[in-house]
Design an enzyme around this catalytic site. Sequence first.
Site, PDB file in Angstrom:
ATOM      1  CG  ASP A 126      -0.272  -0.087   2.435  1.00 29.97           C
ATOM      2  OD1 ASP A 126       0.781   0.380   2.718  1.00 29.97           O
ATOM      3  OD2 ASP A 126      -0.777  -1.013   3.468  1.00 29.97           O
ATOM      4  CE  LYS A 149      -7.450  -3.473   2.865  1.00 27.57           C
ATOM      5  NZ  LYS A 149      -6.213  -4.121   2.298  1.00 27.57           N
ATOM      6  CG  MET A 264      -6.391   4.627  10.408  1.00 29.48           C
ATOM      7  SD  MET A 264      -7.091   2.830   9.957  1.00 29.48           S
ATOM      8  CE  MET A 264      -7.060   2.100  11.716  1.00 29.48           C
TER       9      MET A 264
END
Length: 338
Positions: A126, A149, A264
């Site tokens: 990623d 992602k 996050m």
Amino acid sequence: MTLRLSNLTVFVLNSPSSAVVAQRLESQGAVTVVGEASSFLNDANPARFALAVIPGDVASAMVEQVIDHASEWGIPVDDQRGQDVDQQFRGGQGIVTLVGGGPGHPDLITIAGARALAEADVILTDHLGPYSLAEEAARNGAEIIDVSKLPYGKQVAQERTNAMLVEKATMGKNVVRLKGGDSFIFGRGYEEWAELAAAGIPVRVIPGVTSATSAPAVAGFSLTHRGLNHDVTLVSGHVPPGNPKSTTNWEALAQMTGSLILIMAVKNAAAIAEVLMETKGGRAPSTPVAIVESASMSEQRVTTCDLGELAEVVEREGVKPPAIFVIGEAAGKRMELA
């Protein structure tokens, strides 16, 4: 593969592959000395060595003495014995290595992680890890598969990633799954292991430096201070307080006094700040907050504020992922770093 060893002297224990090992180290900037165990043990100035490398095919009976001697002098040892995963060793069976890439800068991946990338046939990666290392591996012949992602952006389903890992390993490939931070800190590493284990595919793990601690560190924040706090709590903020899917007891977190680390959490920062302050016995609006974006990279940005103004600051400053939030008194003590 770029592993920064510029101008460092590295001892390589003599073996059939020592010349190849030395060449690889020299391509990374090292000055290598290939020799027998006795030459290392009797060296007049062993402190000159920044690293001692034991190739995987070494046959010397004095290996343990080399390792012990290096330890006495504080010299790191890269012991590669037992790490041969070529086709003959696997009997045609592929293998998957889950590699944690650290906070982002390619210098902050582990030596073992860098080696795994250099030896990989296929890399599923990623964009939160050291993507430039995957690109370099591609120039050396590795197949690169982007399984990013991106927060609130492009998404490759985890099920699809799992399926590709199984598919490539079943073909007999040496596969690396590279991701940012550590694979087992909100990295879904266990899910990938479970899928591979069910398919009978061997899995290795190379831990990474989690961004939860490394991002604050490179930005000048220590998460603990003697006499100030005795606890550090790491929480994912991708599900907001009050959401039925949340498994986090935000009210209990609000009443803790140590460092609260959020990952996050950009999208839900305002809601999180609200519950932390409104809970009885919770955090005061004056609680220091530090936000570290793109830690360790050239675009790293650090923003500080009080908890009471966090929602406004995130909006006004246009805070974007990847970002780490440090909430607590430790966030008010920033070091000036070179």
